[in-house]
Motif scaffolding. Structure first.
Motif, PDB file in Angstrom:
ATOM      1  N   PHE A  24      41.191   8.629 -21.640  1.00  0.00           N
ATOM      2  CA  PHE A  24      39.958   9.385 -21.833  1.00  0.00           C
ATOM      3  C   PHE A  24      39.388   9.191 -23.232  1.00  0.00           C
ATOM      4  CE2 PHE A  24      39.478  12.207 -18.167  1.00  0.00           C
ATOM      5  CZ  PHE A  24      40.646  11.910 -17.489  1.00  0.00           C
ATOM      6  N   TYR A  32      48.765  15.579 -18.725  1.00  0.00           N
ATOM      7  CA  TYR A  32      47.953  15.351 -19.920  1.00  0.00           C
ATOM      8  C   TYR A  32      48.040  16.582 -20.818  1.00  0.00           C
ATOM      9  CZ  TYR A  32      45.398  11.372 -17.826  1.00  0.00           C
ATOM     10  OH  TYR A  32      45.044  10.165 -17.272  1.00  0.00           O
ATOM     11  N   ILE A  50      35.280   6.312 -15.028  1.00  0.00           N
ATOM     12  CA  ILE A  50      34.936   7.598 -14.410  1.00  0.00           C
ATOM     13  C   ILE A  50      34.308   8.505 -15.463  1.00  0.00           C
ATOM     14  CG2 ILE A  50      35.796   9.586 -13.119  1.00  0.00           C
ATOM     15  CD1 ILE A  50      38.226   8.078 -12.347  1.00  0.00           C
ATOM     16  N   PHE A  58      47.394  19.827 -18.708  1.00  0.00           N
ATOM     17  CA  PHE A  58      46.785  19.635 -17.399  1.00  0.00           C
ATOM     18  C   PHE A  58      47.630  18.691 -16.566  1.00  0.00           C
ATOM     19  CE2 PHE A  58      42.839  21.849 -17.695  1.00  0.00           C
ATOM     20  CZ  PHE A  58      42.463  21.797 -19.028  1.00  0.00           C
ATOM     21  N   TYR A 113      33.823  12.612 -16.189  1.00  0.00           N
ATOM     22  CA  TYR A 113      34.274  13.959 -15.846  1.00  0.00           C
ATOM     23  C   TYR A 113      33.461  14.987 -16.614  1.00  0.00           C
ATOM     24  CZ  TYR A 113      38.457  12.376 -13.405  1.00  0.00           C
ATOM     25  OH  TYR A 113      39.312  11.807 -12.503  1.00  0.00           O
ATOM     26  N   PHE A 158      33.420  13.760 -20.426  1.00  0.00           N
ATOM     27  CA  PHE A 158      34.368  12.731 -20.847  1.00  0.00           C
ATOM     28  C   PHE A 158      34.197  11.480 -19.991  1.00  0.00           C
ATOM     29  CE2 PHE A 158      37.006  15.207 -23.641  1.00  0.00           C
ATOM     30  CZ  PHE A 158      36.973  16.494 -23.131  1.00  0.00           C
ATOM     31  N   GLN A 212      33.787  19.009 -17.980  1.00  0.00           N
ATOM     32  CA  GLN A 212      34.734  20.093 -18.207  1.00  0.00           C
ATOM     33  C   GLN A 212      34.020  21.319 -18.749  1.00  0.00           C
ATOM     34  OE1 GLN A 212      37.919  19.486 -21.082  1.00  0.00           O
ATOM     35  NE2 GLN A 212      39.280  20.802 -19.918  1.00  0.00           N
ATOM     36  N   PHE A 222      42.297  17.433 -11.073  1.00  0.00           N
ATOM     37  CA  PHE A 222      43.018  18.210 -12.079  1.00  0.00           C
ATOM     38  C   PHE A 222      43.317  19.626 -11.622  1.00  0.00           C
ATOM     39  CE2 PHE A 222      43.176  15.692 -15.947  1.00  0.00           C
ATOM     40  CZ  PHE A 222      42.252  14.689 -15.704  1.00  0.00           C
ATOM     41  N   GLY A 223      44.425  20.162 -12.147  1.00  0.00           N
ATOM     42  CA  GLY A 223      44.703  21.577 -12.041  1.00  0.00           C
ATOM     43  C   GLY A 223      43.902  22.340 -13.080  1.00  0.00           C
ATOM     44  N   SER A 224      44.084  23.655 -13.128  1.00  0.00           N
ATOM     45  CA  SER A 224      43.285  24.497 -14.017  1.00  0.00           C
ATOM     46  C   SER A 224      43.894  24.646 -15.408  1.00  0.00           C
ATOM     47  CB  SER A 224      43.086  25.874 -13.388  1.00  0.00           C
ATOM     48  OG  SER A 224      44.340  26.449 -13.087  1.00  0.00           O
ATOM     49  N   GLY A 225      45.064  24.094 -15.627  1.00  0.00           N
ATOM     50  CA  GLY A 225      45.629  24.053 -16.968  1.00  0.00           C
ATOM     51  C   GLY A 225      46.613  25.153 -17.278  1.00  0.00           C
ATOM     52  N   GLY A 274      39.795  14.962 -26.516  1.00  0.00           N
ATOM     53  CA  GLY A 274      39.969  14.482 -25.150  1.00  0.00           C
ATOM     54  C   GLY A 274      41.380  14.701 -24.657  1.00  0.00           C
ATOM     55  N   LEU A 275      41.651  14.184 -23.486  1.00  0.00           N
ATOM     56  CA  LEU A 275      42.967  14.327 -22.878  1.00  0.00           C
ATOM     57  C   LEU A 275      43.836  13.128 -23.215  1.00  0.00           C
ATOM     58  CD1 LEU A 275      40.656  15.322 -20.482  1.00  0.00           C
ATOM     59  CD2 LEU A 275      42.798  16.335 -19.744  1.00  0.00           C
ATOM     60  N   LYS A 314      40.833   7.897  -9.167  1.00  0.00           N
ATOM     61  CA  LYS A 314      40.176   9.173  -9.453  1.00  0.00           C
ATOM     62  C   LYS A 314      41.187  10.310  -9.482  1.00  0.00           C
ATOM     63  CE  LYS A 314      37.525  11.020  -6.240  1.00  0.00           C
ATOM     64  NZ  LYS A 314      36.337  11.151  -5.371  1.00  0.00           N
ATOM     65  N   LEU A 315      41.185  11.053 -10.586  1.00  0.00           N
ATOM     66  CA  LEU A 315      42.128  12.148 -10.774  1.00  0.00           C
ATOM     67  C   LEU A 315      41.527  13.470 -10.338  1.00  0.00           C
ATOM     68  CD1 LEU A 315      43.458  11.333 -14.360  1.00  0.00           C
ATOM     69  CD2 LEU A 315      44.555  10.829 -12.195  1.00  0.00           C
ATOM     70  N   PHE A 355      35.555  15.735 -11.488  1.00  0.00           N
ATOM     71  CA  PHE A 355      34.980  14.406 -11.250  1.00  0.00           C
ATOM     72  C   PHE A 355      33.465  14.507 -11.053  1.00  0.00           C
ATOM     73  CE2 PHE A 355      34.692  10.174  -9.581  1.00  0.00           C
ATOM     74  CZ  PHE A 355      33.752  10.245  -8.561  1.00  0.00           C
ATOM     75  N   LYS A 366      38.329  25.485 -18.005  1.00  0.00           N
ATOM     76  CA  LYS A 366      38.633  24.882 -16.702  1.00  0.00           C
ATOM     77  C   LYS A 366      39.155  23.459 -16.867  1.00  0.00           C
ATOM     78  CE  LYS A 366      35.157  27.500 -14.141  1.00  0.00           C
ATOM     79  NZ  LYS A 366      33.994  27.414 -13.224  1.00  0.00           N
ATOM     80  N   GLY A 367      39.696  22.941 -15.794  1.00  0.00           N
ATOM     81  CA  GLY A 367      40.113  21.551 -15.784  1.00  0.00           C
ATOM     82  C   GLY A 367      38.927  20.627 -15.571  1.00  0.00           C
ATOM     83  N   PRO A 368      39.066  19.362 -15.958  1.00  0.00           N
ATOM     84  CA  PRO A 368      37.963  18.402 -15.748  1.00  0.00           C
ATOM     85  C   PRO A 368      37.637  18.218 -14.271  1.00  0.00           C
ATOM     86  CG  PRO A 368      39.578  17.537 -17.300  1.00  0.00           C
ATOM     87  CD  PRO A 368      40.188  18.748 -16.678  1.00  0.00           C
TER      88      PRO A 368
END
Lengths: 110, 112
Positions: free
Chosen positions: A100, B35, A34, B90, A36, A89, A38, B103-106, B42-43, B100-101, A46, A42-44
């Motif tokens: 990742f 994460y 995948i 996250f 992503y 990523f 970012q 994500f929240g905003s952290g 990276g995460l 496929k993930l 898709f 903010k969050g990553p």
């Protein structure tokens, strides 16, 4: 690009040009990948995914290429726009987890 | 569409304090993940729950515990915070494990 800790590889492109972001993955048995995006704070999000039974997949303005022989993944962005500026990523599936890469920063010059 | 919701968004702790990060998803996903992301990196996966009732260690589980409270909620606990745990955390969810993930905003956590 490979991450070197705090110094993210950076790709700088002119608005309107095509961008190519590269990623090397580690596990030849990985069957799902995948990309992503970012943005700062903010969050990553898709972008696009590909399974190992394919070598190319296209989305809207984006294409992912998979070369299993050399364990390489690339993301191509057509007609790059200022809104594409972000860190990108790649991720590979390892068992029940997604692992990742270190990320590449894309900067778009107006 | 809330998606994945994390609370709090920001937190400052002193070394040795404990806290729990909360995460909830409304997409009826089976799998949930925590994460951490350090500056310019990276995460890295801390823990995940492939399905309700199960939890497993990820790449960097030391110093953390998790609870899959129900299908919607997955919490991350720091029992005794350390400066090395300063990071952005996250939460993510997916329909199936390793898929496929979303994500929240952290949560930005600083440990002094």
């Amino acid at each position: 690009g490979e991450s070197v800790g705090l110094h993210l590889p950076t790709l700088s492109v002119q608005e309107g040009d095509n961008s190519i972001i590269n990623c090397a993955y580690s596990n030849s048995a990985s069957d799902y990948f995948i990309w992503y995006k970012q943005e700062s704070g903010k969050g990553p999000q898709f972008i696009i995914d590909i399974r190992s039974n394919m070598d190319k997949r296209q989305g809207q303005r984006v294409t992912v290429l998979l070369n299993k022989t050399v364990k390489h993944l690339s993301l191509q962005i057509a007609a790059t726009q200022p809104g594409d500026s972000a860190v990108y990523f790649c991720a590979e599936k390892k068992g029940n987890m997604l692992t990742f890469g270190g990320g590449t920063r894309l900067m778009v010059k107006p | 569409n809330a998606g994945v919701t994390q609370t709090p968004k920001f937190q400052v702790l002193k070394t040795g304090q404990s806290m729990t990060l909360q995460c909830a998803q409304d997409m009826n996903h089976n799998s949930m993940y925590w994460y951490r992301q350090d500056p310019g990196m990276g995460l890295r996966l801390i823990y995940y729950s492939a399905s309700e009732g199960t939890t497993d260690k990820g790449e960097v589980p030391n110093g953390y515990n998790v609870s899959r409270l129900n299908k919607r909620e997955f919490s991350l606990r720091l029992e005794s915070a350390a400066p090395s745990q300063t990071s952005v955390y996250f939460c993510a969810s997916s329909t199936g494990a390793g898929e496929k993930l979303f994500f929240g905003s952290g949560t930005q956590l600083s440990v002094l």
